[in-house]
Scaffold this motif. Structure first.
Motif, PDB file in Angstrom:
ATOM      1  N   ARG A  11       4.287  10.148  14.328  1.00 31.45           N
ATOM      2  CA  ARG A  11       3.062   9.475  13.891  1.00 31.45           C
ATOM      3  C   ARG A  11       3.174   9.026  12.442  1.00 31.45           C
ATOM      4  O   ARG A  11       2.729   7.925  12.093  1.00 31.45           O
ATOM      5  N   HIS A  12       3.776   9.859  11.600  1.00 30.52           N
ATOM      6  CA  HIS A  12       3.969   9.495  10.203  1.00 30.52           C
ATOM      7  C   HIS A  12       4.902   8.293  10.074  1.00 30.52           C
ATOM      8  O   HIS A  12       4.642   7.377   9.275  1.00 30.52           O
ATOM      9  N   ARG A  13       5.962   8.276  10.843  1.00 32.08           N
ATOM     10  CA  ARG A  13       6.907   7.150  10.767  1.00 32.08           C
ATOM     11  C   ARG A  13       6.272   5.856  11.256  1.00 32.08           C
ATOM     12  O   ARG A  13       6.537   4.779  10.716  1.00 32.08           O
ATOM     13  N   ARG A  14       5.441   5.951  12.285  1.00 29.62           N
ATOM     14  CA  ARG A  14       4.738   4.755  12.744  1.00 29.62           C
ATOM     15  C   ARG A  14       3.783   4.239  11.674  1.00 29.62           C
ATOM     16  O   ARG A  14       3.667   3.030  11.468  1.00 29.62           O
ATOM     17  N   ALA A  15       3.104   5.165  11.004  1.00 27.19           N
ATOM     18  CA  ALA A  15       2.195   4.758   9.931  1.00 27.19           C
ATOM     19  C   ALA A  15       2.957   4.072   8.810  1.00 27.19           C
ATOM     20  O   ALA A  15       2.494   3.075   8.250  1.00 27.19           O
ATOM     21  N   ILE A  16       4.138   4.593   8.487  1.00 26.37           N
ATOM     22  CA  ILE A  16       4.957   3.959   7.451  1.00 26.37           C
ATOM     23  C   ILE A  16       5.370   2.554   7.879  1.00 26.37           C
ATOM     24  O   ILE A  16       5.320   1.603   7.093  1.00 26.37           O
ATOM     25  N   ALA A  17       5.776   2.408   9.152  1.00 32.73           N
ATOM     26  CA  ALA A  17       6.184   1.085   9.640  1.00 32.73           C
ATOM     27  C   ALA A  17       5.022   0.100   9.589  1.00 32.73           C
ATOM     28  O   ALA A  17       5.184  -1.055   9.183  1.00 32.73           O
ATOM     29  N   VAL A  18       3.824   0.544   9.979  1.00 30.97           N
ATOM     30  CA  VAL A  18       2.655  -0.344   9.957  1.00 30.97           C
ATOM     31  C   VAL A  18       2.308  -0.721   8.528  1.00 30.97           C
ATOM     32  O   VAL A  18       2.065  -1.889   8.221  1.00 30.97           O
ATOM     33  N   ARG A  19       2.291   0.259   7.613  1.00 28.11           N
ATOM     34  CA  ARG A  19       1.947  -0.033   6.226  1.00 28.11           C
ATOM     35  C   ARG A  19       2.983  -0.926   5.570  1.00 28.11           C
ATOM     36  O   ARG A  19       2.646  -1.803   4.784  1.00 28.11           O
ATOM     37  N   THR A  20       4.247  -0.716   5.879  1.00 29.95           N
ATOM     38  CA  THR A  20       5.293  -1.574   5.331  1.00 29.95           C
ATOM     39  C   THR A  20       5.131  -2.997   5.834  1.00 29.95           C
ATOM     40  O   THR A  20       5.270  -3.963   5.077  1.00 29.95           O
ATOM     41  N   GLY A  21       4.816  -3.147   7.120  1.00 32.85           N
ATOM     42  CA  GLY A  21       4.577  -4.481   7.666  1.00 32.85           C
ATOM     43  C   GLY A  21       3.384  -5.156   7.029  1.00 32.85           C
ATOM     44  O   GLY A  21       3.414  -6.340   6.701  1.00 32.85           O
ATOM     45  N   GLN A  22       2.286  -4.419   6.790  1.00 40.21           N
ATOM     46  CA  GLN A  22       1.111  -4.981   6.139  1.00 40.21           C
ATOM     47  C   GLN A  22       1.424  -5.384   4.710  1.00 40.21           C
ATOM     48  O   GLN A  22       0.964  -6.406   4.221  1.00 40.21           O
ATOM     49  N   PRO A  43       0.826  -1.208   0.000  1.00 41.24           N
ATOM     50  CA  PRO A  43       0.000   0.000   0.000  1.00 41.24           C
ATOM     51  C   PRO A  43       0.858   1.255   0.000  1.00 41.24           C
ATOM     52  O   PRO A  43       1.925   1.306   0.591  1.00 41.24           O
ATOM     53  N   ARG A  44       0.377   2.258  -0.712  1.00 36.37           N
ATOM     54  CA  ARG A  44       1.124   3.514  -0.803  1.00 36.37           C
ATOM     55  C   ARG A  44       1.129   4.229   0.539  1.00 36.37           C
ATOM     56  O   ARG A  44       0.102   4.325   1.203  1.00 36.37           O
ATOM     57  N   THR A  45       2.295   4.702   0.922  1.00 34.35           N
ATOM     58  CA  THR A  45       2.414   5.419   2.193  1.00 34.35           C
ATOM     59  C   THR A  45       2.265   6.914   1.931  1.00 34.35           C
ATOM     60  O   THR A  45       2.842   7.453   0.984  1.00 34.35           O
ATOM     61  N   PRO A  46       1.491   7.594   2.741  1.00 35.29           N
ATOM     62  CA  PRO A  46       1.336   9.040   2.548  1.00 35.29           C
ATOM     63  C   PRO A  46       2.647   9.766   2.808  1.00 35.29           C
ATOM     64  O   PRO A  46       3.395   9.430   3.725  1.00 35.29           O
ATOM     65  N   ARG A  47       2.932  10.754   1.980  1.00 35.06           N
ATOM     66  CA  ARG A  47       4.179  11.506   2.129  1.00 35.06           C
ATOM     67  C   ARG A  47       3.981  12.646   3.117  1.00 35.06           C
ATOM     68  O   ARG A  47       2.920  13.251   3.182  1.00 35.06           O
ATOM     69  N   LEU A  48       5.028  12.889   3.886  1.00 26.69           N
ATOM     70  CA  LEU A  48       5.015  13.994   4.844  1.00 26.69           C
ATOM     71  C   LEU A  48       5.852  15.119   4.267  1.00 26.69           C
ATOM     72  O   LEU A  48       7.003  14.922   3.894  1.00 26.69           O
TER      73      LEU A  48
END
Length: 195
Positions: A144-155, A9-14
């Protein structure tokens, strides 16, 4: 049968503005803290051993980024104090009562004032909490953005692994069933030959 790989999934850019705002707010907070501390330190040193001298106004603030200037002499040496809060109606050449620290002729204030530059102290009191709050908001947003990236990368990794496993299982099923059928045929053929 080949399975299509599932793209992560695409990760939102900060935006870089969050990082820039965090750096600028931290620099502003540190700078204002140093300004307030310097003013308080000079005020304490003047208050410990005040020495009165008479100064002369040599420059007035014009509003275009220029500050007031007051010249005075201590021990035969000329000094200049900038950005002192002059009273309304002061003119160039007017005498001004000054107090300086006995151990530092550069730490000077107008007689009766607490700080050499009260405006800087007031600015530090209000700007430091605002800068610290802005810095904390930026840090919270970045984390918060970095955590979202880590979660999306894991998914994405889990989805890709599941897709590969399903594809491998689907490709392996015919071989497994063919093997079982061939064994059954061999066993059945062997039994008929015996009979």
């Amino acid at each position: 049968m080949r399975s299509a790989t599932v793209p992560p999934p695409r990760t939102p850019r900060l935006g870089r503005g969050w990082y820039l705002a965090a750096v600028l707010s931290a620099v502003l907070a540190v700078g204002m803290c140093l300004l307030g501390w310097r003013q308080a330190d000079q005020a304490d040193r003047i208050e410990a051993h005040p020495v009165r001298v008479e100064g002369v106004v040599t420059q007035l603030p014009t509003g275009g980024g220029s500050y007031s200037a007051v010249s005075y002499r201590v021990g035969g040496q000329a000094h200049t104090a900038a950005a002192l809060p002059l009273a309304d109606g002061t003119k160039v050449g007017d005498p001004i009562c000054l107090e300086h620290a006995a151990d530092d002729a550069g730490a000077v204030r107008i007689c009766g004032d607490t700080y050499p530059q009260p405006v800087g102290v007031g600015l530090a009191r209000y700007s430091v909490p605002v800068a610290v709050a802005l810095f904390l908001v930026c840090v919270w947003r970045i984390r918060r953005h970095r955590r979202a990236i880590a979660v999306r990368t894991g998914q994405g990794r889990i989805a890709t692994t599941v897709a590969f496993a399903a594809g491998a299982l689907a490709e392996g099923m015919p071989a497994i069933t063919d093997g079982k059928r061939s064994r059954r045929k061999r066993r059945a053929g062997g039994r008929r030959a015996l009979h």
